[in-house]
Design a protein around this motif. Structure first.
Motif, PDB file in Angstrom:
ATOM      1  N   TYR A  65       0.887  -1.166   0.000  1.00  0.00           N
ATOM      2  CA  TYR A  65       0.000   0.000   0.000  1.00  0.00           C
ATOM      3  C   TYR A  65       0.923   1.214   0.000  1.00  0.00           C
ATOM      4  CZ  TYR A  65      -2.796   3.881   1.622  1.00  0.00           C
ATOM      5  OH  TYR A  65      -3.400   5.110   1.726  1.00  0.00           O
ATOM      6  N   VAL A  66       0.845   2.022  -1.050  1.00  0.00           N
ATOM      7  CA  VAL A  66       1.683   3.212  -1.149  1.00  0.00           C
ATOM      8  C   VAL A  66       0.868   4.398  -0.636  1.00  0.00           C
ATOM      9  CG1 VAL A  66       2.931   4.753  -2.710  1.00  0.00           C
ATOM     10  CG2 VAL A  66       3.012   2.271  -3.066  1.00  0.00           C
ATOM     11  N   ALA A  67       1.348   5.013   0.437  1.00  0.00           N
ATOM     12  CA  ALA A  67       0.674   6.188   1.004  1.00  0.00           C
ATOM     13  C   ALA A  67       1.086   7.443   0.239  1.00  0.00           C
ATOM     14  CB  ALA A  67       0.991   6.328   2.485  1.00  0.00           C
ATOM     15  N   THR A  68       2.409   7.611   0.072  1.00  0.00           N
ATOM     16  CA  THR A  68       2.954   8.738  -0.685  1.00  0.00           C
ATOM     17  C   THR A  68       4.110   8.232  -1.530  1.00  0.00           C
ATOM     18  OG1 THR A  68       4.534   9.361   1.043  1.00  0.00           O
ATOM     19  CG2 THR A  68       2.345  10.388   1.136  1.00  0.00           C
ATOM     20  N   GLY A  69       4.442   8.965  -2.579  1.00  0.00           N
ATOM     21  CA  GLY A  69       5.517   8.541  -3.468  1.00  0.00           C
ATOM     22  C   GLY A  69       5.004   7.599  -4.540  1.00  0.00           C
ATOM     23  N   ARG A  70       5.940   6.896  -5.168  1.00  0.00           N
ATOM     24  CA  ARG A  70       5.566   5.985  -6.260  1.00  0.00           C
ATOM     25  C   ARG A  70       6.623   4.901  -6.387  1.00  0.00           C
ATOM     26  NH1 ARG A  70       1.936   6.325 -10.032  1.00  0.00           N
ATOM     27  NH2 ARG A  70       1.403   8.440  -9.419  1.00  0.00           N
ATOM     28  N   ILE A  71       6.161   3.652  -6.566  1.00  0.00           N
ATOM     29  CA  ILE A  71       7.064   2.535  -6.821  1.00  0.00           C
ATOM     30  C   ILE A  71       6.653   1.843  -8.115  1.00  0.00           C
ATOM     31  CG2 ILE A  71       7.595   2.133  -4.379  1.00  0.00           C
ATOM     32  CD1 ILE A  71       5.723  -0.318  -4.460  1.00  0.00           C
ATOM     33  N   ALA A  72       7.589   1.113  -8.700  1.00  0.00           N
ATOM     34  CA  ALA A  72       7.298   0.247  -9.840  1.00  0.00           C
ATOM     35  C   ALA A  72       7.619  -1.165  -9.383  1.00  0.00           C
ATOM     36  CB  ALA A  72       8.140   0.627 -11.048  1.00  0.00           C
ATOM     37  N   VAL A  73       6.633  -2.048  -9.425  1.00  0.00           N
ATOM     38  CA  VAL A  73       6.858  -3.448  -9.069  1.00  0.00           C
ATOM     39  C   VAL A  73       7.053  -4.214 -10.366  1.00  0.00           C
ATOM     40  CG1 VAL A  73       5.952  -5.479  -7.890  1.00  0.00           C
ATOM     41  CG2 VAL A  73       5.472  -3.193  -6.976  1.00  0.00           C
ATOM     42  N   GLU A  74       8.198  -4.872 -10.459  1.00  0.00           N
ATOM     43  CA  GLU A  74       8.562  -5.628 -11.655  1.00  0.00           C
ATOM     44  C   GLU A  74       8.359  -7.111 -11.390  1.00  0.00           C
ATOM     45  OE1 GLU A  74      12.099  -2.774 -13.322  1.00  0.00           O
ATOM     46  OE2 GLU A  74      12.621  -4.289 -11.826  1.00  0.00           O
ATOM     47  N   PHE A  75       7.837  -7.816 -12.386  1.00  0.00           N
ATOM     48  CA  PHE A  75       7.597  -9.256 -12.288  1.00  0.00           C
ATOM     49  C   PHE A  75       8.503  -9.979 -13.284  1.00  0.00           C
ATOM     50  CE2 PHE A  75       3.812  -7.114 -10.842  1.00  0.00           C
ATOM     51  CZ  PHE A  75       3.492  -7.810  -9.693  1.00  0.00           C
ATOM     52  N   PHE A  76       9.062 -11.099 -12.837  1.00  0.00           N
ATOM     53  CA  PHE A  76      10.049 -11.839 -13.633  1.00  0.00           C
ATOM     54  C   PHE A  76       9.656 -13.298 -13.797  1.00  0.00           C
ATOM     55  CE2 PHE A  76      12.141  -8.429 -11.421  1.00  0.00           C
ATOM     56  CZ  PHE A  76      13.028  -7.900 -12.338  1.00  0.00           C
ATOM     57  N   ASN A  77      10.038 -13.875 -14.940  1.00  0.00           N
ATOM     58  CA  ASN A  77      10.007 -15.322 -15.092  1.00  0.00           C
ATOM     59  C   ASN A  77      11.232 -15.880 -14.361  1.00  0.00           C
ATOM     60  OD1 ASN A  77       7.682 -15.685 -16.764  1.00  0.00           O
ATOM     61  ND2 ASN A  77       8.856 -14.806 -18.454  1.00  0.00           N
ATOM     62  N   PRO A  78      11.149 -17.130 -13.889  1.00  0.00           N
ATOM     63  CA  PRO A  78      12.320 -17.716 -13.216  1.00  0.00           C
ATOM     64  C   PRO A  78      13.540 -17.683 -14.135  1.00  0.00           C
ATOM     65  CG  PRO A  78      10.393 -19.111 -12.943  1.00  0.00           C
ATOM     66  CD  PRO A  78      10.015 -18.041 -13.934  1.00  0.00           C
ATOM     67  N   ASP A  79      14.701 -17.415 -13.555  1.00  0.00           N
ATOM     68  CA  ASP A  79      15.980 -17.403 -14.278  1.00  0.00           C
ATOM     69  C   ASP A  79      16.084 -16.336 -15.363  1.00  0.00           C
ATOM     70  OD1 ASP A  79      16.866 -19.586 -12.699  1.00  0.00           O
ATOM     71  OD2 ASP A  79      15.805 -20.951 -14.041  1.00  0.00           O
ATOM     72  N   GLU A  92      -2.129   6.022  -2.422  1.00  0.00           N
ATOM     73  CA  GLU A  92      -3.405   5.385  -2.083  1.00  0.00           C
ATOM     74  C   GLU A  92      -3.763   4.229  -3.003  1.00  0.00           C
ATOM     75  OE1 GLU A  92      -6.542   8.104  -1.095  1.00  0.00           O
ATOM     76  OE2 GLU A  92      -5.150   9.531  -0.212  1.00  0.00           O
ATOM     77  N   GLN A  93      -2.749   3.592  -3.598  1.00  0.00           N
ATOM     78  CA  GLN A  93      -2.972   2.403  -4.414  1.00  0.00           C
ATOM     79  C   GLN A  93      -2.323   1.191  -3.750  1.00  0.00           C
ATOM     80  OE1 GLN A  93      -1.272   3.633  -8.193  1.00  0.00           O
ATOM     81  NE2 GLN A  93      -3.316   4.054  -9.001  1.00  0.00           N
ATOM     82  N   THR A  94      -2.851   0.012  -4.069  1.00  0.00           N
ATOM     83  CA  THR A  94      -2.299  -1.237  -3.546  1.00  0.00           C
ATOM     84  C   THR A  94      -1.969  -2.179  -4.688  1.00  0.00           C
ATOM     85  OG1 THR A  94      -4.483  -2.261  -3.340  1.00  0.00           O
ATOM     86  CG2 THR A  94      -3.645  -1.105  -1.403  1.00  0.00           C
ATOM     87  N   LEU A  95      -1.084  -3.124  -4.385  1.00  0.00           N
ATOM     88  CA  LEU A  95      -0.730  -4.177  -5.337  1.00  0.00           C
ATOM     89  C   LEU A  95      -0.335  -5.404  -4.533  1.00  0.00           C
ATOM     90  CD1 LEU A  95      -0.127  -4.943  -8.363  1.00  0.00           C
ATOM     91  CD2 LEU A  95       2.255  -4.465  -7.786  1.00  0.00           C
ATOM     92  N   SER A  96      -0.891  -6.554  -4.887  1.00  0.00           N
ATOM     93  CA  SER A  96      -0.517  -7.785  -4.195  1.00  0.00           C
ATOM     94  C   SER A  96       0.373  -8.646  -5.085  1.00  0.00           C
ATOM     95  CB  SER A  96      -1.755  -8.576  -3.765  1.00  0.00           C
ATOM     96  OG  SER A  96      -2.517  -8.947  -4.886  1.00  0.00           O
ATOM     97  N   VAL A  97       1.259  -9.403  -4.436  1.00  0.00           N
ATOM     98  CA  VAL A  97       2.178 -10.307  -5.114  1.00  0.00           C
ATOM     99  C   VAL A  97       2.004 -11.683  -4.487  1.00  0.00           C
ATOM    100  CG1 VAL A  97       4.584 -10.794  -5.683  1.00  0.00           C
ATOM    101  CG2 VAL A  97       3.816  -8.412  -5.475  1.00  0.00           C
ATOM    102  N   GLU A 109       9.554   7.626  -6.809  1.00  0.00           N
ATOM    103  CA  GLU A 109       9.461   8.880  -6.055  1.00  0.00           C
ATOM    104  C   GLU A 109       9.508   8.533  -4.577  1.00  0.00           C
ATOM    105  OE1 GLU A 109       5.845  10.947  -7.070  1.00  0.00           O
ATOM    106  OE2 GLU A 109       6.212  10.713  -9.213  1.00  0.00           O
ATOM    107  N   SER A 110      10.333   9.240  -3.815  1.00  0.00           N
ATOM    108  CA  SER A 110      10.435   8.990  -2.379  1.00  0.00           C
ATOM    109  C   SER A 110       9.067   9.072  -1.724  1.00  0.00           C
ATOM    110  CB  SER A 110      11.367  10.014  -1.718  1.00  0.00           C
ATOM    111  OG  SER A 110      12.673   9.883  -2.221  1.00  0.00           O
ATOM    112  N   GLY A 111       8.859   8.267  -0.689  1.00  0.00           N
ATOM    113  CA  GLY A 111       7.570   8.281  -0.007  1.00  0.00           C
ATOM    114  C   GLY A 111       7.484   7.244   1.089  1.00  0.00           C
ATOM    115  N   ILE A 112       6.254   6.939   1.453  1.00  0.00           N
ATOM    116  CA  ILE A 112       5.942   6.010   2.537  1.00  0.00           C
ATOM    117  C   ILE A 112       5.010   4.926   2.000  1.00  0.00           C
ATOM    118  CG2 ILE A 112       4.843   5.765   4.804  1.00  0.00           C
ATOM    119  CD1 ILE A 112       7.413   7.466   4.810  1.00  0.00           C
ATOM    120  N   ALA A 113       5.286   3.683   2.371  1.00  0.00           N
ATOM    121  CA  ALA A 113       4.418   2.574   1.980  1.00  0.00           C
ATOM    122  C   ALA A 113       4.266   1.623   3.161  1.00  0.00           C
ATOM    123  CB  ALA A 113       4.992   1.829   0.777  1.00  0.00           C
TER     124      ALA A 113
END
Length: 146
Positions: A65-79, A92-97, A109-113
């Motif tokens: 859950y990102v409160a402030t700032g911004r992240i990019a979550v990258e997904f990979f195939n094995p190896d 105010e967005q969420t992402l589950s893994v 962007e710097s922030g709090i999650a």
């Protein structure tokens, strides 16, 4: 007097030795803010340019859950070291893994999650790392596509 496990103390404060210890990371810092028998919650202070290790959790899912700032979550195939999908998560967005999915986050962007792990509380043996995280303050992050 023995203190019962955290999960057995519903409605009671968790002691400071069980939470709030700050752990420095290359991408910022983290501290546990909640702990139960089937979940674990961490507060993340994120610094732009930082990124966590490319890794997977063997038994636990996690939710950002990102409160402030911004992240990019990258997904990979094995190896593979090139992501097949990148999802930006902003205020105010969420992402589950799900468990067993190779991933990494980059701080745009710097922030709090807040990061939530479930089921079960945090276990350092649950992480399988392919490479370590780091800091690239001048790098322009490129979206790998959908």
């Amino acid at each position: 007097m023995n203190t019962p496990p955290v999960a057995d103390r519903i409605g009671q404060h968790v002691t400071s030795d069980e939470t709030c210890a700050v752990e420095r990371k290359c991408w910022g810092d983290t501290r546990r803010i909640g702990l139960g028998s089937s979940w674990d919650v961490h507060y993340l202070n994120l610094i732009a340019g930082g990124y966590c290790s490319r890794h997977r959790h063997l038994h636990k899912a996690n939710l950002f859950y990102v409160a402030t700032g911004r992240i990019a979550v990258e997904f990979f195939n094995p190896d593979e070291s090139v992501p097949y999908k990148t999802v930006e998560v902003g205020p105010e967005q969420t992402l589950s893994v799900p468990a067993l999915v190779w991933h990494r986050f980059r701080v745009l962007e710097s922030g709090i999650a807040v990061e939530i792990y479930w089921p079960g509380s945090w276990n350092p043996d649950d992480i399988d790392r392919a490479e370590q995280g780091g800091m690239n303050p001048n790098e322009k992050w490129i979206d790998a596509g959908e």
